[in-house]
Design a protein around this motif. Structure first.
Motif, PDB file in Angstrom:
ATOM      1  N   THR A  86     -29.140 -72.795  40.178  1.00 41.83           N
ATOM      2  CA  THR A  86     -30.353 -72.675  39.803  1.00 41.83           C
ATOM      3  C   THR A  86     -31.085 -74.176  39.568  1.00 41.83           C
ATOM      4  OG1 THR A  86     -30.047 -70.783  38.564  1.00 41.83           O
ATOM      5  CG2 THR A  86     -32.009 -72.035  38.128  1.00 41.83           C
ATOM      6  N   ALA A  92     -40.706 -75.109  36.890  1.00 41.82           N
ATOM      7  CA  ALA A  92     -40.452 -73.644  37.606  1.00 41.82           C
ATOM      8  C   ALA A  92     -38.620 -74.070  37.710  1.00 41.82           C
ATOM      9  CB  ALA A  92     -40.948 -73.863  38.797  1.00 41.82           C
ATOM     10  N   SER A  93     -38.099 -72.969  38.038  1.00 38.57           N
ATOM     11  CA  SER A  93     -36.624 -72.636  38.184  1.00 38.57           C
ATOM     12  C   SER A  93     -36.601 -72.138  39.656  1.00 38.57           C
ATOM     13  CB  SER A  93     -36.062 -71.920  37.105  1.00 38.57           C
ATOM     14  OG  SER A  93     -36.137 -72.385  36.085  1.00 38.57           O
ATOM     15  N   ASN A  94     -35.831 -72.630  40.387  1.00 40.57           N
ATOM     16  CA  ASN A  94     -35.672 -71.640  41.860  1.00 40.57           C
ATOM     17  C   ASN A  94     -33.995 -71.748  42.245  1.00 40.57           C
ATOM     18  OD1 ASN A  94     -38.343 -72.076  43.391  1.00 40.57           O
ATOM     19  ND2 ASN A  94     -38.013 -74.101  42.772  1.00 40.57           N
ATOM     20  N   TYR A  95     -33.842 -70.453  42.887  1.00 44.68           N
ATOM     21  CA  TYR A  95     -32.459 -69.978  43.117  1.00 44.68           C
ATOM     22  C   TYR A  95     -31.943 -70.325  44.500  1.00 44.68           C
ATOM     23  CZ  TYR A  95     -33.645 -67.920  38.700  1.00 44.68           C
ATOM     24  OH  TYR A  95     -33.967 -67.226  37.526  1.00 44.68           O
ATOM     25  N   TYR A  96     -30.879 -70.951  44.481  1.00 41.98           N
ATOM     26  CA  TYR A  96     -30.128 -71.078  46.033  1.00 41.98           C
ATOM     27  C   TYR A  96     -28.953 -70.580  46.170  1.00 41.98           C
ATOM     28  CZ  TYR A  96     -34.359 -73.849  46.941  1.00 41.98           C
ATOM     29  OH  TYR A  96     -35.619 -74.318  47.117  1.00 41.98           O
ATOM     30  N   HIS A 105     -32.328 -70.253  50.224  1.00 43.93           N
ATOM     31  CA  HIS A 105     -33.261 -69.918  49.177  1.00 43.93           C
ATOM     32  C   HIS A 105     -33.504 -68.444  48.929  1.00 43.93           C
ATOM     33  CE1 HIS A 105     -36.853 -70.842  46.651  1.00 43.93           C
ATOM     34  NE2 HIS A 105     -37.712 -70.077  47.490  1.00 43.93           N
ATOM     35  N   ASP A 107     -35.084 -65.274  46.142  1.00 41.51           N
ATOM     36  CA  ASP A 107     -36.299 -64.678  45.579  1.00 41.51           C
ATOM     37  C   ASP A 107     -36.238 -65.101  44.025  1.00 41.51           C
ATOM     38  OD1 ASP A 107     -34.949 -62.703  44.278  1.00 41.51           O
ATOM     39  OD2 ASP A 107     -35.668 -61.363  45.626  1.00 41.51           O
ATOM     40  N   LEU A 108     -37.584 -64.731  43.425  1.00 43.84           N
ATOM     41  CA  LEU A 108     -37.516 -65.062  42.046  1.00 43.84           C
ATOM     42  C   LEU A 108     -36.544 -64.352  41.038  1.00 43.84           C
ATOM     43  CD1 LEU A 108     -41.543 -64.805  41.726  1.00 43.84           C
ATOM     44  CD2 LEU A 108     -40.059 -66.870  41.972  1.00 43.84           C
ATOM     45  N   TYR A 121     -35.264 -69.072  55.624  1.00 46.07           N
ATOM     46  CA  TYR A 121     -34.925 -69.490  54.022  1.00 46.07           C
ATOM     47  C   TYR A 121     -33.601 -70.328  54.138  1.00 46.07           C
ATOM     48  CZ  TYR A 121     -38.735 -66.777  52.901  1.00 46.07           C
ATOM     49  OH  TYR A 121     -40.215 -66.136  52.763  1.00 46.07           O
TER      50      TYR A 121
END
Length: 243
Positions: A86, A92-96, A105, A107-108, A121
């Motif tokens: 994360t 913001a926070s993005n998940y990979y 990448h 989704d939310l 992605y």
């Protein structure tokens, strides 16, 4: 005497988890590059660098919409399974998902994106070969800084077909290259488009260098093309947004 040997067959759940643990089993630190889908542009060119100290740098550019490159810095954390990171910033926070030489990448909700664009992605880790598949930006020609170019000159060495391509500062070009022992290099005669630009001197010199160069050096992310033991003819640096 009869000896009875009892063998325990309990499954080691931790070992099973560790066998699928990207955090422990993969060389995940490094730079990942890709172009993800965009609702109102040609794509979002994304460059993410993950560091061993759990910090990251993320650069993005909205292709076809702006030449600006946005930079974010922050820290990241691993999930309990050790396969997803994360990336956290102030906003913001993005998940990979971390795979072998890939960063996907999510989704939310931290789930993999499905559908026809799912493969778009995936970001690919750079540096398996420090020379190939990298966008090398031309920064110096015969000891002088490259300035006032119509377009940024660069070249890319292909990893699968020994093709070299790029831009001269005006025209796109392509040809072949051969790597030999002792950091020697040989370029074929280049084919290029025939546009006329206000300043053709950079193009002419760049093409001359590719004709003359017979060896190279690559140190700390700086590529030099040379002729024999003469002074460096051209100097390049990696720039993921040059092309």
């Amino acid at each position: 005497m009869i000896t009875v040997l009892i063998v325990s067959c309990k499954t080691n759940k931790n070992a099973a988890l560790n066998s699928d643990n990207s955090m422990s089993n993969l060389d995940w630190n490094g730079t990942y590059v890709g172009t993800t889908p965009c609702a109102d542009c040609e794509g979002i060119k994304t460059v993410i660098t993950l560091n061993n100290d759990l910090t990251f740098t993320k650069n993005t550019q909205y292709l076809g919409k702006s030449t600006d490159v946005s930079t974010e810095n922050g820290s990241f954390s691993w999930n309990k399974a050790g396969n997803t990171v994360t990336l956290k910033t102030d906003t913001a926070s993005n998940y990979y998902f971390v795979g072998e030489h890939t960063l996907t990448h999510l989704d939310l909700n931290g789930k993999k994106i499905t559908g026809d664009l799912a493969d778009k992605y995936i970001l690919k880790q750079q540096g398996a070969d420090p020379l190939k598949d990298m966008p090398w930006k031309l920064v110096e020609l015969r000891g002088k800084a490259v300035e006032n170019a119509t377009k940024q000159p660069y070249l890319v060495f292909g990893s699968e077909d020994n093709r070299v391509s790029g831009n001269t500062s005006c025209n796109g070009f392509g040809g072949e290259y051969e790597l030999l022992e002792g950091n020697r290099i040989k370029f074929s005669k280049m084919m290029h488009t025939m546009m006329a630009c206000p300043n053709m001197s950079i193009e002419n010199e760049f093409m001359q260098v590719l004709e003359m160069a017979d060896n190279y050096t690559l140190v700390n992310g700086v590529l030099n093309l040379n002729k024999g033991r003469m002074a460096t003819m051209a100097k390049f640096e990696i720039d993921y947004f040059v092309n």
